[in-house]
Design a protein around this motif. Structure first.
Motif, PDB file in Angstrom:
ATOM      1  N   CYS A  40     -63.416  31.211 -35.036  1.00  0.00           N
ATOM      2  CA  CYS A  40     -62.925  32.429 -35.697  1.00  0.00           C
ATOM      3  C   CYS A  40     -63.784  33.639 -35.356  1.00  0.00           C
ATOM      4  O   CYS A  40     -63.566  34.728 -35.894  1.00  0.00           O
ATOM      5  CB  CYS A  40     -62.882  32.232 -37.200  1.00  0.00           C
ATOM      6  N   CYS A  46     -62.860  29.518 -40.028  1.00  0.00           N
ATOM      7  CA  CYS A  46     -62.415  28.338 -39.271  1.00  0.00           C
ATOM      8  C   CYS A  46     -63.135  27.056 -39.694  1.00  0.00           C
ATOM      9  O   CYS A  46     -62.610  25.965 -39.535  1.00  0.00           O
ATOM     10  CB  CYS A  46     -62.585  28.557 -37.769  1.00  0.00           C
ATOM     11  N   CYS A  49     -68.215  25.663 -37.606  1.00  0.00           N
ATOM     12  CA  CYS A  49     -69.627  25.855 -37.260  1.00  0.00           C
ATOM     13  C   CYS A  49     -70.566  25.091 -38.195  1.00  0.00           C
ATOM     14  O   CYS A  49     -71.706  25.496 -38.390  1.00  0.00           O
ATOM     15  CB  CYS A  49     -69.949  27.345 -37.301  1.00  0.00           C
TER      16      CYS A  49
END
Ligand code: FES
Length: 296
Positions: A40, A46, A49
């Motif tokens: 993202c 998103c 990470c």
């Protein structure tokens, strides 16, 4: 170590170094050359990470890593990390900041980078219009009566045969010319860039040349290694676009560039490195494997 810096070690790569306190874990990873997925573009939406903060004293690195050395939990993390994972030390890399020494484990699914994307070779049509073309030329040897220089002779023939005027060549290529002409019995093959500059001279008639057509996609970068004489694709190589870690789509990458001081340079360096790797792979895949020496 300066007070405003912290030692950060990433596992499993083992990359480590000092980073300024206050940077996010993703920023720290980039500073140390570790690729963490950020589809993202670090917009906290998103959840790709996620990394794990390891706790304890790690003698090998002489660091004490614990949850006190990262910033406080943020509500954006609730969406992606449940209580159980939170208790195990998982944090969102684009939200959490470095506050002290850390040992960070990057799980497989959070690693970005140079995965080879399986993409079968296929018949594609590539227009035959390479930047570098080869031209075969025969010239009359100089005589006492007609002592024109080698380069002038070549230029005259190139204009007569192919209509190419005002060709240039640099000093290195100029030095190749007399020897190539004489070795080739006054017949040479010239490699000409954009029909403007002679960049290579080889004795005799050279039949084959190779080139690579590159398709840089948002997600995948593909290289089609071709025989330029037949335009046959002899090897196809692919790579996950290394810029994916800055954002899944073009808008996310543009945002990264606009909001990060050296964002454009970083993305540019990454794609150049990726393309160099791709060219190497294309060549290695077509050469016969190197034979090991007996005593190796
Ligand atoms: S949530 Fe997308 S990069 Fe962190």
């Amino acid at each position: 170590m300066e007070d405003n810096k912290a030692m950060v070690i990433f596992q499993p790569s083992g990359r480590r170094g000092e980073v300024p306190k206050g940077v996010t874990l993703i920023e720290a990873s980039r500073l140390l050359g570790v690729d963490i997925e950020s589809l993202c573009g670090e917009k906290k939406v998103c959840g790709k990470c996620i990394v794990r903060i390891e706790e304890g004293h790690f003698e090998k690195y002489n660091v004490v890593s614990n949850m006190k050395n990262v910033s406080e939990w943020q509500e954006e993390e609730d969406k992606f990390i449940n209580e159980e994972a939170k208790a195990k030390g998982f944090r969102l890399g684009c939200v959490t900041t470095v506050q002290g020494d850390l040992l960070i484990f990057v799980p497989e699914e959070s690693r970005a980078g140079k995965q080879v994307v399986s993409k079968a070779a296929r018949d594609i049509h590539i227009d035959h219009d390479p930047a570098v073309k080869m031209y075969y030329v025969e010239v009359v040897p100089p005589t006492f009566e007609e002592p024109t220089g080698d380069f002038e002779r070549i230029c005259r023939e190139m204009e007569k045969l192919y209509g190419l005027k005002d060709l240039k060549l640099d000093i290195h290529t100029l030095r190749q010319l007399p020897m190539a002409l004489r070795d080739g019995d006054w017949k040479v093959t010239l490699s000409v860039w954009m029909d403007q500059e002679i960049i290579r001279v080889r004795p005799g008639k050279v039949e084959h040349a190779y080139g690579i057509a590159i398709d840089v996609g948002t997600t995948t970068v593909a290289g089609y290694f071709c025989d330029l004489t037949t335009m046959e694709v002899i090897n196809t190589v692919t790579l996950m676009n290394p810029q994916c870690k800055y954002g899944e789509d073009v808008m996310a990458r543009i945002t990264f560039h606009m909001t990060t001081e050296d964002g454009l340079k970083r993305m540019s360096d990454d794609i150049i490195e990726g393309l160099n790797w791709l060219v190497d792979q294309a060549i290695q895949g077509t050469y016969p494997p190197k034979k090991k020496k007996k005593d190796e």
